[in-house]
Design a protein around this motif. Structure first.
Motif, short mmCIF file in Angstrom:
data_model
loop_
_atom_site.label_atom_id
_atom_site.label_comp_id
_atom_site.label_asym_id
_atom_site.label_seq_id
_atom_site.Cartn_x
_atom_site.Cartn_y
_atom_site.Cartn_z
N HIS A 74 -4.73 5.94 0.06
CA HIS A 74 -3.69 5.06 -0.24
C HIS A 74 -4.14 4.45 -1.77
O HIS A 74 -5.22 4.57 -2.04
N CYS A 96 0.78 -1.15 0.07
CA CYS A 96 -0.07 0.09 0.14
C CYS A 96 0.88 1.32 0.09
O CYS A 96 1.88 1.21 0.61
N ILE A 139 -3.42 0.64 -3.51
CA ILE A 139 -2.97 -0.89 -3.20
C ILE A 139 -2.49 -1.40 -4.55
O ILE A 139 -3.02 -1.51 -5.69
#
Length: 159
Positions: free
Chosen positions: A129, A52, A131
């Motif tokens: 964030h 992440c 991924i």
């Protein structure tokens, strides 16, 4: 919600994690890297991992666009590398380090507990964030003890 972001961070800090440095070699020729503790295996077949990356990271654009990346799992004696890739100015992060190019072209940091050289498989949005999922193309590991992070500080395994 009966909690704030500080409470949330405190609760998450109760989960001990390893520390890794994600590195990549973008098309502009300037290697990038960032320290993460959000790294995990995803699948054995095919061999997939994820990390992440915060959208506020100085390296966000370069890492999010890189076709390949390396996960450099840090050993307990590599605290300096963790700090270097989390706080140093971008242009200084690789200064004086011994690195080799992985099969994807990503810089592999010498002396790490394990390295996984990956091609980017997918990127998913996740709040503040993203991924990044990668397919492992090459790997190496050695005996040793990991660098850990617990409750906001570096930690070690008991002997």
């Amino acid at each position: 919600m009966d909690f704030d972001s500080r409470d949330f961070r405190s609760a998450l800090g109760c989960f001990a994690t390893g520390i890794a440095v994600i590195t990549a070699q973008p098309a502009d020729g300037h290697p990038v890297g960032v320290t993460v503790n959000s790294f995990s295996s995803v699948s054995l077949d095919p061999p997939l991992v994820l990390y992440c990356l915060g959208k506020a990271s100085q390296s966000f654009d370069a890492l999010a666009a890189a076709p390949g990346f390396a996960v450099n799992v840090l050993a307990e004696d590599q605290t300096e590398l963790s700090v270097r890739f989390s706080r140093s100015a971008l242009q200084d992060r690789f200064a004086g380090l011994s690195v080799t190019a992985g099969v994807t072209g990503a810089p592999i940091l010498d002396g790490c507990l394990a390295t996984l050289d990956c091609t980017r498989e997918a990127v998913r949005d996740a709040g503040d964030h993203i991924i990044v999922i990668g397919r492992v193309r090459a790997l190496a590991s050695r005996e040793g003890r990991p660098l850990l992070y617990f409750r906001g500080a570096y930690a070690e395994l008991a002997p």
